[in-house]
Design a protein around this motif. Sequence first.
Motif, PDB file in Angstrom:
ATOM      1  N   GLU A 100       1.379 -23.779  21.781  1.00  0.00           N
ATOM      2  CA  GLU A 100       0.615 -24.440  20.711  1.00  0.00           C
ATOM      3  C   GLU A 100       1.064 -25.879  20.493  1.00  0.00           C
ATOM      4  O   GLU A 100       2.254 -26.198  20.540  1.00  0.00           O
ATOM      5  CB  GLU A 100       0.780 -23.655  19.400  1.00  0.00           C
ATOM      6  CG  GLU A 100      -0.131 -22.448  19.294  1.00  0.00           C
ATOM      7  CD  GLU A 100      -0.107 -21.858  17.889  1.00  0.00           C
ATOM      8  OE1 GLU A 100      -0.096 -22.641  16.919  1.00  0.00           O
ATOM      9  OE2 GLU A 100      -0.101 -20.628  17.791  1.00  0.00           O
ATOM     10  N   GLY A 101       0.078 -26.752  20.283  1.00  0.00           N
ATOM     11  CA  GLY A 101       0.358 -28.127  19.934  1.00  0.00           C
ATOM     12  C   GLY A 101       0.555 -29.066  21.109  1.00  0.00           C
ATOM     13  O   GLY A 101       0.757 -30.268  20.907  1.00  0.00           O
ATOM     14  N   LEU A 102       0.480 -28.554  22.332  1.00  0.00           N
ATOM     15  CA  LEU A 102       0.654 -29.404  23.507  1.00  0.00           C
ATOM     16  C   LEU A 102      -0.693 -29.771  24.116  1.00  0.00           C
ATOM     17  O   LEU A 102      -1.614 -28.954  24.151  1.00  0.00           O
ATOM     18  CB  LEU A 102       1.520 -28.702  24.552  1.00  0.00           C
ATOM     19  CG  LEU A 102       2.993 -28.523  24.185  1.00  0.00           C
ATOM     20  CD1 LEU A 102       3.735 -27.843  25.322  1.00  0.00           C
ATOM     21  CD2 LEU A 102       3.644 -29.863  23.861  1.00  0.00           C
ATOM     22  N   LYS A 103      -0.788 -31.002  24.604  1.00  0.00           N
ATOM     23  CA  LYS A 103      -2.025 -31.487  25.192  1.00  0.00           C
ATOM     24  C   LYS A 103      -2.299 -30.819  26.533  1.00  0.00           C
ATOM     25  O   LYS A 103      -1.382 -30.509  27.285  1.00  0.00           O
ATOM     26  CB  LYS A 103      -1.949 -33.001  25.404  1.00  0.00           C
ATOM     27  CG  LYS A 103      -1.866 -33.820  24.122  1.00  0.00           C
ATOM     28  CD  LYS A 103      -1.778 -35.302  24.449  1.00  0.00           C
ATOM     29  CE  LYS A 103      -1.682 -36.139  23.181  1.00  0.00           C
ATOM     30  NZ  LYS A 103      -1.572 -37.585  23.492  1.00  0.00           N
ATOM     31  N   ASP A 161       5.223 -32.537  29.904  1.00  0.00           N
ATOM     32  CA  ASP A 161       5.729 -31.945  28.663  1.00  0.00           C
ATOM     33  C   ASP A 161       5.350 -30.476  28.567  1.00  0.00           C
ATOM     34  O   ASP A 161       6.140 -29.643  28.081  1.00  0.00           O
ATOM     35  CB  ASP A 161       5.175 -32.700  27.453  1.00  0.00           C
ATOM     36  CG  ASP A 161       5.755 -34.102  27.324  1.00  0.00           C
ATOM     37  OD1 ASP A 161       6.827 -34.353  27.910  1.00  0.00           O
ATOM     38  OD2 ASP A 161       5.120 -34.938  26.656  1.00  0.00           O
ATOM     39  N   ARG A 162       4.146 -30.158  29.012  1.00  0.00           N
ATOM     40  CA  ARG A 162       3.673 -28.775  28.940  1.00  0.00           C
ATOM     41  C   ARG A 162       4.514 -27.856  29.839  1.00  0.00           C
ATOM     42  O   ARG A 162       4.919 -26.761  29.419  1.00  0.00           O
ATOM     43  CB  ARG A 162       2.200 -28.726  29.345  1.00  0.00           C
ATOM     44  CG  ARG A 162       1.526 -27.387  29.081  1.00  0.00           C
ATOM     45  CD  ARG A 162       0.021 -27.504  29.173  1.00  0.00           C
ATOM     46  NE  ARG A 162      -0.459 -27.819  30.520  1.00  0.00           N
ATOM     47  CZ  ARG A 162      -0.970 -28.992  30.877  1.00  0.00           C
ATOM     48  NH1 ARG A 162      -1.043 -29.981  29.989  1.00  0.00           N
ATOM     49  NH2 ARG A 162      -1.399 -29.215  32.110  1.00  0.00           N
ATOM     50  N   TYR A 163       4.776 -28.307  31.056  1.00  0.00           N
ATOM     51  CA  TYR A 163       5.568 -27.489  31.984  1.00  0.00           C
ATOM     52  C   TYR A 163       6.997 -27.295  31.476  1.00  0.00           C
ATOM     53  O   TYR A 163       7.571 -26.210  31.611  1.00  0.00           O
ATOM     54  CB  TYR A 163       5.579 -28.130  33.367  1.00  0.00           C
ATOM     55  CG  TYR A 163       4.253 -28.070  34.097  1.00  0.00           C
ATOM     56  CD1 TYR A 163       3.156 -27.396  33.552  1.00  0.00           C
ATOM     57  CD2 TYR A 163       4.088 -28.691  35.337  1.00  0.00           C
ATOM     58  CE1 TYR A 163       1.939 -27.347  34.208  1.00  0.00           C
ATOM     59  CE2 TYR A 163       2.872 -28.651  36.008  1.00  0.00           C
ATOM     60  CZ  TYR A 163       1.800 -27.982  35.443  1.00  0.00           C
ATOM     61  OH  TYR A 163       0.605 -27.945  36.107  1.00  0.00           O
ATOM     62  N   LYS A 164       7.561 -28.363  30.911  1.00  0.00           N
ATOM     63  CA  LYS A 164       8.921 -28.240  30.359  1.00  0.00           C
ATOM     64  C   LYS A 164       8.942 -27.252  29.199  1.00  0.00           C
ATOM     65  O   LYS A 164       9.891 -26.457  29.045  1.00  0.00           O
ATOM     66  CB  LYS A 164       9.401 -29.610  29.882  1.00  0.00           C
ATOM     67  CG  LYS A 164      10.841 -29.631  29.354  1.00  0.00           C
ATOM     68  CD  LYS A 164      11.846 -29.287  30.430  1.00  0.00           C
ATOM     69  CE  LYS A 164      13.267 -29.705  30.037  1.00  0.00           C
ATOM     70  NZ  LYS A 164      13.753 -29.106  28.799  1.00  0.00           N
ATOM     71  N   ALA A 165       7.902 -27.251  28.395  1.00  0.00           N
ATOM     72  CA  ALA A 165       7.816 -26.299  27.282  1.00  0.00           C
ATOM     73  C   ALA A 165       7.695 -24.871  27.805  1.00  0.00           C
ATOM     74  O   ALA A 165       8.310 -23.939  27.259  1.00  0.00           O
ATOM     75  CB  ALA A 165       6.624 -26.645  26.390  1.00  0.00           C
ATOM     76  N   TYR A 166       6.907 -24.677  28.855  1.00  0.00           N
ATOM     77  CA  TYR A 166       6.791 -23.345  29.464  1.00  0.00           C
ATOM     78  C   TYR A 166       8.153 -22.847  29.930  1.00  0.00           C
ATOM     79  O   TYR A 166       8.531 -21.689  29.701  1.00  0.00           O
ATOM     80  CB  TYR A 166       5.857 -23.389  30.679  1.00  0.00           C
ATOM     81  CG  TYR A 166       4.379 -23.514  30.378  1.00  0.00           C
ATOM     82  CD1 TYR A 166       3.822 -22.980  29.221  1.00  0.00           C
ATOM     83  CD2 TYR A 166       3.528 -24.152  31.291  1.00  0.00           C
ATOM     84  CE1 TYR A 166       2.459 -23.093  28.964  1.00  0.00           C
ATOM     85  CE2 TYR A 166       2.169 -24.268  31.042  1.00  0.00           C
ATOM     86  CZ  TYR A 166       1.641 -23.739  29.882  1.00  0.00           C
ATOM     87  OH  TYR A 166       0.291 -23.844  29.632  1.00  0.00           O
TER      88      TYR A 166
END
Length: 456
Positions: free
Chosen positions: A424-427, A435-440
């Motif tokens: 949630e909250g990631l583009k 950023d999304r991959y790092k969050a995953y």
Amino acid sequence: MALSPMSACMTKTLHIVGGGMAGSEAAWQAAHMGVNVVIHEMRPKVETFAHRTGNLGEMVCSNSFRSDDDEQNAVGLLHWEMRAANGLIMATADKHRLPAGGALAVDRDPFAESVTQALMDHPNVSVEYGEISELPSDGHWIFATGPLTSTALGAAIQAETGAERLAFFDAIAPIVYSESINMDVAWLQSRYDKGETEEEQKAYLNCPMTKDQYEAFIDALLAADKSEFKEGETAGYFDGCLPIEVMAERGRETLRFGPMKPVGLTNAHKPDDKPYAVVQLRRDNALGTLLNIVGFQTKMKYGAQTEVFKMIPGLEDASFARLGGIHRNTFINSPTLLDDRMRLKSRPNIRFAGQVTGVEGYVESAAMGLLAGRLAAAEILGKPLDTAPLNTAMGALVHHITGGAEAKTFQPMNVNFGLFQPVEGLKGGRRGRKDRYKAYTDRAKVDWQAWLAAQS
């Protein structure tokens, strides 16, 4: 004569059919949990087209476990999860690692010998050689027979599931003796100079092509004699492992945007000349005497292969340690047949693991073996275990094959971030990808460590 699985059944013993990546990892995990394990391996008594030895964990297609980046790549994350779980395959791969520009490649023969020795030395593991040709009605079993499931066992699976086996063909890339390559034409460089050390930054050997050379190569590739399929076989290829001639048939520029893309490379002999296409080779053994042609799986006949591949600049006088080949890859329709703990719904005493479940690649196969081994051992010990958390690489992959995929169009799948639940909250889109991959990966590591900790 085929072994009878019925005679081997023991209530507290885990029987694993197949000693490849998945079977070896499953045996290691279960044995470390205190369960007695019997590995049933048909090789070398029953040979296959692709295997050369009777070793456990033998690699037959490539010597690469692909990206080792555990922050930006789903495969690298799977590496991380397996290492955290005391994985045999990852520990052995690290021991026999070769330079590969940020990827994890291994010296394949010492790798398989080490896997075999580790399992042979474990007090809870034994190996029985011979073919298992039927599905057992009792005992605890994992079938990890991989893409080359025997005809007899395949027929037994088909009879049990009531569905036709699904099959496609995996093609094997050729291997070249490095001493036969013309280094006045070829040069060493990883794409974009990727890697922490000079050795990593020069992990690939590059052969450049001009536009005319590329066009002539494509013409020869399309005209070359190819292996014919046997009666009743179909050629539904997995897109991640397409033969080069099949890619060429999809469009003359396809290879230039695939394994022959010229980006991120500078010709060391002619720095001002930008190649139109580049063929890359990667070290296949520790000595560096063998190189495999990256992405060049093929079903061309042997004579045609030598003629076509010698058209590649730098390979005019190449000698081949192994030519390419093609073999059948069998997998079950897992979304309809397996529950979330990888058990066959019609026979819960049987689990499936590895490529036969519809995952693609060494890493994914070993990962499913790791999970199946732990789930089976926990059940035997009377401490049933929840399957891997959904937000981990392991969990995303097993969820896909056991229910997340569309059964009607089910095809083999590599692990990828497309299998992960959004954060949630990631583009979305390309700009937010890093950023999304790092969050995953951050989320996955927390959940995976918690899952492991709950078992200790």
